[in-house]
Scaffold this active site. Structure first.
Site, mmCIF file in Angstrom:
data_model
loop_
_atom_site.group_PDB
_atom_site.id
_atom_site.type_symbol
_atom_site.label_atom_id
_atom_site.label_comp_id
_atom_site.label_asym_id
_atom_site.label_seq_id
_atom_site.Cartn_x
_atom_site.Cartn_y
_atom_site.Cartn_z
ATOM 1 N N VAL A 198 37.185 34.083 22.005
ATOM 2 C CA VAL A 198 38.286 34.816 21.357
ATOM 3 C C VAL A 198 38.549 35.982 22.306
ATOM 4 O O VAL A 198 37.828 36.975 22.292
ATOM 5 C CB VAL A 198 37.899 35.299 19.951
ATOM 6 C CG1 VAL A 198 39.009 36.160 19.362
ATOM 7 C CG2 VAL A 198 37.620 34.107 19.042
ATOM 8 N N PRO A 199 39.550 35.849 23.172
ATOM 9 C CA PRO A 199 39.651 36.708 24.359
ATOM 10 C C PRO A 199 40.192 38.114 24.099
ATOM 11 O O PRO A 199 41.288 38.479 24.538
ATOM 12 C CB PRO A 199 40.583 35.912 25.278
ATOM 13 C CG PRO A 199 41.473 35.167 24.338
ATOM 14 C CD PRO A 199 40.602 34.810 23.151
ATOM 15 N N CYS A 200 39.388 38.916 23.415
ATOM 16 C CA CYS A 200 39.810 40.300 23.199
ATOM 17 C C CYS A 200 39.834 41.082 24.514
ATOM 18 O O CYS A 200 40.411 42.172 24.569
ATOM 19 C CB CYS A 200 38.913 40.990 22.172
ATOM 20 S SG CYS A 200 37.155 40.842 22.472
ATOM 21 N N HIS A 201 39.245 40.527 25.581
ATOM 22 C CA HIS A 201 39.330 41.195 26.880
ATOM 23 C C HIS A 201 40.748 41.169 27.438
ATOM 24 O O HIS A 201 41.061 41.925 28.353
ATOM 25 C CB HIS A 201 38.364 40.542 27.884
ATOM 26 C CG HIS A 201 38.613 39.087 28.123
ATOM 27 N ND1 HIS A 201 38.158 38.106 27.269
ATOM 28 C CD2 HIS A 201 39.263 38.439 29.128
ATOM 29 C CE1 HIS A 201 38.518 36.920 27.745
ATOM 30 N NE2 HIS A 201 39.194 37.095 28.865
ATOM 31 N N ARG A 202 41.619 40.336 26.888
ATOM 32 C CA ARG A 202 43.008 40.274 27.348
ATOM 33 C C ARG A 202 43.906 41.289 26.644
ATOM 34 O O ARG A 202 45.121 41.262 26.805
ATOM 35 C CB ARG A 202 43.564 38.866 27.148
ATOM 36 C CG ARG A 202 42.853 37.826 27.998
ATOM 37 C CD ARG A 202 43.380 36.427 27.782
ATOM 38 N NE ARG A 202 42.483 35.467 28.434
ATOM 39 C CZ ARG A 202 42.437 34.174 28.129
ATOM 40 N NH1 ARG A 202 43.223 33.694 27.172
ATOM 41 N NH2 ARG A 202 41.604 33.370 28.757
#
Length: 293
Positions: free
Chosen positions: A262-266
């Site tokens: 779940v790419p919260c780094h984006r």
């Protein structure tokens, strides 16, 4: 995923910390700061993510982040406000997910067998966990293994925890695609049915999301951001039909325990600053640089 890719992360993290502290120094200064000659530093970056020193430094800057921000909104679906909050897929079918029913969430894992194991990733050691339905937890190690296991037990207090490092390694190979040029060269020699680092590109990774309906809605929106692109908190809130609620979106991001998948780094700040990250800002920048390649 080649072993060298994973083992290089400590060097990569040190390099990112140096670049952040000295943003105006030329790319060749990084190798000197790390105590490496330039040839060795180029080899480390090439093995980790097929990046050059110049590209690596560029990907850590705000100018690059703002460029990625400007390209992203039009690449997303026309609206995320009507996206289903119970199940879905993203990345052209490479990733599927379902939300855990509220009754099961309230049971906090009662009668669920939770497999888990420690794995080595391009972003350091991590703890993976899964149910019979799919991967439900991916947390990167910031202190020690005991802290990772304590967090997992806190989140799933009544689940039966079953250690299985071998299965965890197989999942990690499917989750993290390899940038190594040797991957295609060795594919023909791989036994039929063996798990390859590029299996994630062919699908097969399923997630189980455990959160409120709003959190799941935010997380599913994140999974629709194309690899190598970014959104600001305000952009995501607007796409969700909630332009006045970026803080609520931020709270949902902070609750995510499925790192990278779940790419919260984006998700970054509108000015291009990387912002905070549950597993450290250097690791967040490493993920962005990895995906930029």
């Amino acid at each position: 995923m080649p072993a060298s890719t994973a083992l290089h992360f400590e060097t990569i993290a040190r390099a990112i910390a140096f670049v952040r502290a000295h943003p105006h120094l030329p790319p060749e200064a990084v190798a000197e700061a790390l105590g490496l000659d330039r040839v060795r530093w180029r080899r480390v970056l090439a093995e980790w993510a097929e990046l050059t020193p110049e590209r690596f430094v560029h990907c850590l800057g705000r100018a690059y982040a703002r460029e990625r921000l400007s390209l992203t909104p039009e690449l997303l679906p026309e609206t995320l406000a009507s996206a289903p909050a119970t199940a879905g897929q993203a990345r052209a079918g490479q990733l599927t997910w379902e939300a855990m029913p509220p009754t099961e969430q309230r049971a906090a894992g009662h009668a669920i067998e939770l497999g888990h194991g420690l794995v080595v990733t391009p972003f350091g050691d991590a703890l993976l966990a899964w149910t019979g339905r799919g991967v439900c937890h991916l947390a990167f190690r910031c202190t020690d293994e005991a802290a990772l296991l304590a967090e997992l037990h806190h989140l799933w207090p009544t689940a039966a925890l079953v250690r299985d490092d071998a299965h965890a390694r197989g999942l990690a190979q499917r989750i993290f695609p390899s940038h190594s040029p040797s991957t295609s060269a060795t594919a023909a020699a791989r036994p039929s049915g063996a798990v390859d680092a590029t299996d994630a590109d062919r699908g097969g990774v399923r997630l189980v999301l455990r959160g409120t309906a709003f959190q799941v809605r935010v997380w599913s929106a994140l999974m629709r951001i194309p690899r190598g692109h970014l959104l600001s908190y305000r952009q995501l809130a607007a796409l969700l039909g909630m332009p006045a609620a970026p803080r609520s979106v931020g709270s949902a991001i902070a609750a995510n325990t499925l790192g990278y998948l779940v790419p919260c780094h984006r998700l970054i700040r509108a000015d291009g600053d990387v912002g905070e990250f549950r597993w450290g800002s250097e690791r967040k920048l490493a993920m962005l640089a990895w995906e930029a390649s």
